[in-house]
Write an enzyme that holds these catalytic residues in place. Structure first.
Site, PDB file in Angstrom:
ATOM      1  N   ASN A 188       0.888  -1.242   0.079  1.00 32.21           N
ATOM      2  CA  ASN A 188       0.001  -0.058   0.040  1.00 32.21           C
ATOM      3  C   ASN A 188       0.802   1.190  -0.118  1.00 32.21           C
ATOM      4  OD1 ASN A 188      -1.969  -1.912   0.174  1.00 32.21           O
ATOM      5  ND2 ASN A 188      -3.221  -0.585   1.599  1.00 32.21           N
ATOM      6  N   GLU A 191       1.786   1.710  -3.347  1.00 31.53           N
ATOM      7  CA  GLU A 191       0.467   2.084  -4.031  1.00 31.53           C
ATOM      8  C   GLU A 191       0.409   3.870  -3.714  1.00 31.53           C
ATOM      9  OE1 GLU A 191      -2.930  -0.255  -3.072  1.00 31.53           O
ATOM     10  OE2 GLU A 191      -3.793   1.733  -2.390  1.00 31.53           O
TER      11      GLU A 191
END
Ligand code: 6PG
Length: 487
Positions: A188, A191
């Site tokens: 993440n 991301e």
């Protein structure tokens, strides 16, 4: 007749949980679902039709409907809710039942739950799942952590529901304890970094390049066919042509420029700081989301900085036009930006991988970075063509502290740096903030330089705080009475 006993249980029938239930069932397993919210139970019951899926809002009925030893997946929001569910479940469970937390839990919470449940002979795993709604339904990337034996129990099911890349399932056992949730957290973080970089390219093309949404769609689609091929580029191209249902505009132009977060990017930065691993692109992406979120302060500061009365203090700058058009040709800019994005995306993955490398040693996860790159190639949000190169890099050198040491990837960075440098010059000239791109170049240059001015920082620390310093010519720690040695 004995009631149907189900292979797997799913607690939490929101978007992710419900879609995982169908994915598991499509692979030939029966699944019982539970949610306290009756509307979610009704939705699953309605959609399940003839399938071997049940939906319940009575916890004991749900637990009793499962085959022994039970395997129960939790897809509930991270935090206290996970502990509440475990607390309610515990009296209903039996020895060797397996609980799997599939949410975005903080890895330290996973460690605590692992220890807590071990005392009651209930097995526990922390499993990261990426891919959003469509991934959950049709094949996510799955990042399991916990005991190898527990993983083997569920491996056939996880392999069958996961995304596949050239028939390879995007799931593998990652390591003990919280290894899976740690890897998902770093996923993440990457991301966040990639999304910020793409947004910066959008800012440049829109405001300085003057590109409209159709042109942006064309540019991002073309990029997605080349070196930048990735899920995030693909959805970005799509976003530009989405029509708004409430007006005649494109939806992107009706969305407020204020980005929120559930926190996993910030956790990545926090832990990287604790482990002293530099991941500046990810840190920057987290900060910029925070900056964007505070729209009131932004408005006030914007007014102040564009005050016409202040203009005379810097007549050479156009204070009323914070984003000026580029002096470079936009097709030249587009080509440079493709290189710049490629460069900074490699750097972002490199930072995430460097953090995993350090965390693996620190937390004794014994992570195999080649395998992680492998399972990120399909199903997850950060899947991209680049992950093939990253996987090859780690297969050539298992124990590599930083991807910039890889021959092929460093060659790509050296080639793309020209575009990166040009884009940064243009961004500065146009007054367009591109902090993540700037950070990626600074990271590259910091490693590229053989010397950093940290000697001065050491001297300053020793000067004001007698913190000592190391010398270039002798081992050991040294202290100087600086004020006595002036001139
Ligand atoms: C995924 C996503 C998913 C979720 C993020 C969003 O891998 O499928 O990462 O986990 O969309 O948590 O995070 P933020 O709300 O913090 O942007």
């Amino acid at each position: 007749m004995a009631k149907q006993k189900y292979d797997y249980g799913m607690i939490g029938l929101g978007t992710m949980g419900r879609n995982l239930v169908f994915n598991i069932n499509n692979q030939g397993f029966s699944v019982a679902g539970f949610d306290k919210d009756m509307s979610q139970v009704e939705l699953l019951t309605k959609e399940a039709e003839y399938r071997t899926i049940s939906a319940n809002h009575q916890l004991n009925e749900f637990v009793n409907s499962l085959k022994l030893p039970r395997v129960i997946m939790l897809m509930v929001p991270a935090g206290e809710i996970v502990d509440e569910v475990i607390h309610e479940l515990l009296p209903l469970l039996a020895k060797n039942d397996l609980l799997i937390d599939c949410g975005n839990s903080h890895f330290t919470d996973t460690n605590a739950r692992y220890d807590q449940l071990a005392k009651s002979a209930i097995h526990f795993m922390g499993v990261g799942i990426s891919g959003g709604e469509s991934g959950a339904r049709h094949g996510p990337s799955i990042m399991p952590g916990g005991s190898k034996g527990d993983y083997e129990r569920i491996a056939p099911m996880l392999k069958s529901i996961s995304a596949k890349v050239q028939e390879e399932p995007c799931v593998t056992w990652l390591g003990p304890g919280s290894a899976g949730h740690y890897v998902k957290m770093v996923h993440n973080g990457i991301e966040y970094g990639l999304m910020q970089l793409i947004s910066e390219a959008y800012h440049l093309l829109k405001k300085a390049g003057g590109k409209n949404n159709d042109e942006l769609h064309a540019i991002f689609s073309k990029w997605n066919e080349g070196i930048l091929q990735s899920y995030l580029l693909e959805i970005t191209a799509d976003i530009f042509i989405q029509k708004d249902e409430l007006t005649s505009n494109r939806l992107i132009d009706m969305i407020l420029d204020r980005a929120h977060q559930n926190g996993t990017g910030g956790w990545t930065s926090q832990d990287a700081m604790c482990l002293q691993v530099p991941i500046p692109v990810i840190d920057c992406a987290v900060s910029v989301r925070d900056l964007s979120a505070n729209k009131d302060t932004r408005r006030a500061v914007q007014q102040q900085l564009n005050d016409p009365k202040l203009k005379m203090h810097a007549p050479e700058f156009k204070l009323n036009a914070p984003e000026s058009k580029f002096s470079v040709k936009t097709n030249e800019l587009t080509q440079q930006l493709e290189q710049a994005l490629y460069f900074s995306m490699i750097i972002t993955y490199a930072q995430g991988m460097a953090l995993l490398y350090a965390a693996s040693k620190n937390y004794k996860y014994d992570l195999k970075l080649e395998r992680i790159a492998g399972i990120w190639r399909g199903g997850c949000i950060i899947r991209s063509g680049l992950l093939d190169d990253i996987r090859s890099a780690f297969s050539n050198q298992q124990d590599m502290a930083n991807l910039l040491m890889d021959n092929e990837l460093s060659k790509k960075l050296i080639t793309a740096q020209n575009g990166m440098r040009k884009v940064i010059q243009s961004g500065v000239e146009a007054g367009i903030p591109i902090p993540a791109m700037m950070n990626s170049l600074a990271y590259f240059d910091s490693y590229r330089c053989g010397w950093l001015p940290a000697n001065l920082v050491q001297a300053q620390r020793d000067y004001f705080g007698a913190h000592t310093y190391e010398r270039t010519d002798e081992d050991g720690k040294f202290h100087t009475h600086w004020s006595q040695r002036k001139t």
